[in-house]
Structure formats: C-alpha cells, structure tokens
Scaffold this motif. Structure first.
Motif, PDB file in Angstrom:
ATOM      1  N   GLY A 111      26.249 -26.829 -30.443  1.00 29.83           N
ATOM      2  CA  GLY A 111      26.083 -27.131 -29.033  1.00 29.83           C
ATOM      3  C   GLY A 111      27.203 -26.646 -28.121  1.00 29.83           C
ATOM      4  N   LYS A 112      28.271 -26.120 -28.723  1.00 27.23           N
ATOM      5  CA  LYS A 112      29.386 -25.614 -27.924  1.00 27.23           C
ATOM      6  C   LYS A 112      29.347 -24.096 -27.911  1.00 27.23           C
ATOM      7  CE  LYS A 112      32.820 -29.249 -28.461  1.00 27.23           C
ATOM      8  NZ  LYS A 112      33.005 -30.059 -29.642  1.00 27.23           N
ATOM      9  N   THR A 113      29.840 -23.497 -26.814  1.00 27.18           N
ATOM     10  CA  THR A 113      29.957 -22.046 -26.745  1.00 27.18           C
ATOM     11  C   THR A 113      31.317 -21.658 -27.329  1.00 27.18           C
ATOM     12  OG1 THR A 113      28.553 -21.954 -24.790  1.00 27.18           O
ATOM     13  CG2 THR A 113      29.938 -20.038 -25.221  1.00 27.18           C
ATOM     14  N   GLU A 131      30.298 -14.302 -27.808  1.00 31.81           N
ATOM     15  CA  GLU A 131      29.973 -15.702 -27.554  1.00 31.81           C
ATOM     16  C   GLU A 131      28.702 -16.102 -28.297  1.00 31.81           C
ATOM     17  OE1 GLU A 131      29.733 -16.703 -23.431  1.00 31.81           O
ATOM     18  OE2 GLU A 131      31.904 -16.596 -23.174  1.00 31.81           O
ATOM     19  N   LYS A 132      28.764 -17.308 -28.839  1.00 32.11           N
ATOM     20  CA  LYS A 132      27.600 -17.857 -29.530  1.00 32.11           C
ATOM     21  C   LYS A 132      27.665 -19.370 -29.425  1.00 32.11           C
ATOM     22  CE  LYS A 132      29.757 -18.132 -34.091  1.00 32.11           C
ATOM     23  NZ  LYS A 132      29.605 -17.818 -35.511  1.00 32.11           N
ATOM     24  N   LYS A 133      26.565 -20.006 -29.721  1.00 26.42           N
ATOM     25  CA  LYS A 133      26.502 -21.468 -29.720  1.00 26.42           C
ATOM     26  C   LYS A 133      26.781 -21.961 -31.138  1.00 26.42           C
ATOM     27  CE  LYS A 133      24.923 -22.570 -25.543  1.00 26.42           C
ATOM     28  NZ  LYS A 133      25.887 -23.058 -24.581  1.00 26.42           N
TER      29      LYS A 133
END
Length: 155
Positions: A114-116, A109-111
């Motif tokens: 602004g979204k994951t 998981e990463k941004k």
C-alpha cells in the motif's frame, strides 16, 4: 521513473556478470529468443519460487528456442549461493548499479503493501532473435508467471 519498453523496441544491450563472475551479453544471444526477467532479491520466497519455476521449465523453453536470463541487484557471490542452495539452472546475472533494470523499465516507483516505494519492478521482457522486444510485462506475480508465459508464447 524508467520508460517501459514496448513491442518493437530494440532491447537495450547489456553485459553483466553472472554468478561465476563471467560476463553475459545480450548481443551473444542474437539468433535466439531470450526471456529476460527482473526480480528484487535472491534467496527470498517469491524470487526463489520464480527462479525454481524457470529452472523446472528451462528445457521446455530451450527446446522452443528461448534462453532465460534472470537479473537482480544482487552481487555475483549472492547469486552463486542462490544457485547452489536452490539447485538453479537458469542464468542469473548481477546488476548492482541497476542500470540495466532502469534501461528495461524494471526499476522505479511501485506499490508495496500500500505504500509507494522505489525498487525493482518484477518484470519480464521477451526479446526476439533480432534483438527486438516481443513482449514486455511489468508488475508480474512471482507465482504462476512462468506458466502464463509458456501459455502466452504458445509453447
């Protein structure tokens, strides 16, 4: 989420095909330091900038005892096109199954805007001559990263 590596950990072994389909093994580099960097995709602006920065500094790094291996989920054919188009000298290897990326904590998981999302986490792991992690850097920037590594390593 993959576990992130810490200094002193044993670097996960890998054998992956390069742009020519030849196997590149971390074990073959014992006795040399290796900078293993993970990037999301060949032929994209940020990844091109990073690969070109490593290529531009490859001799400096080699003279200091470092090999450089770039890992992406791209297939060898795309890596070959990337290498030819950008005149890259850095060793590029394919990890389409993302197993090595997961082992190094460079996939998860990463941004993104602004979204994951789940994807490749731009990361760099410096492996010492004995195969141990010397440094593990995650969520690095494509631009200026190579200069920062050179500075941090005192080269």
């Amino acid at each position: 989420m993959s576990e992130r590596l810490q200094p002193g950990d044993t670097a996960p072994a890998f054998s992956l095909p390069d742009a020519d389909g030849d196997q590149v093994r971390l074990a073959d580099r014992l006795g040399r330091k290796v900078i293993v960097y993970f990037y999301p995709a060949a032929l994209t602006p940020g990844c091109t900038k990073q690969a070109c920065d490593f290529t531009d500094n490859l001799q400096l790094l080699a003279d200091a005892g470092y090999d450089v291996i770039g890992v992406s989920p791209d297939k060898p054919e795309k890596l070959a096109k990337f290498r030819e188009q950008e005149n890259l000298k850095v060793t590029l290897v394919a990890d389409p199954e993302k197993e090595v990326m997961k082992a190094y904590g460079a996939f998860g998981e990463k941004k993104l805007y602004g979204k994951t999302v789940t994807g490749v986490i731009r990361s760099t792991v410096v492996v010492d001559e004995a195969g141990k992690v010397e440094r593990a850097l995650y969520n690095v920037k494509a631009t200026g990263h190579v200069a920062k590594i050179i500075k941090d390593l005192g080269i």
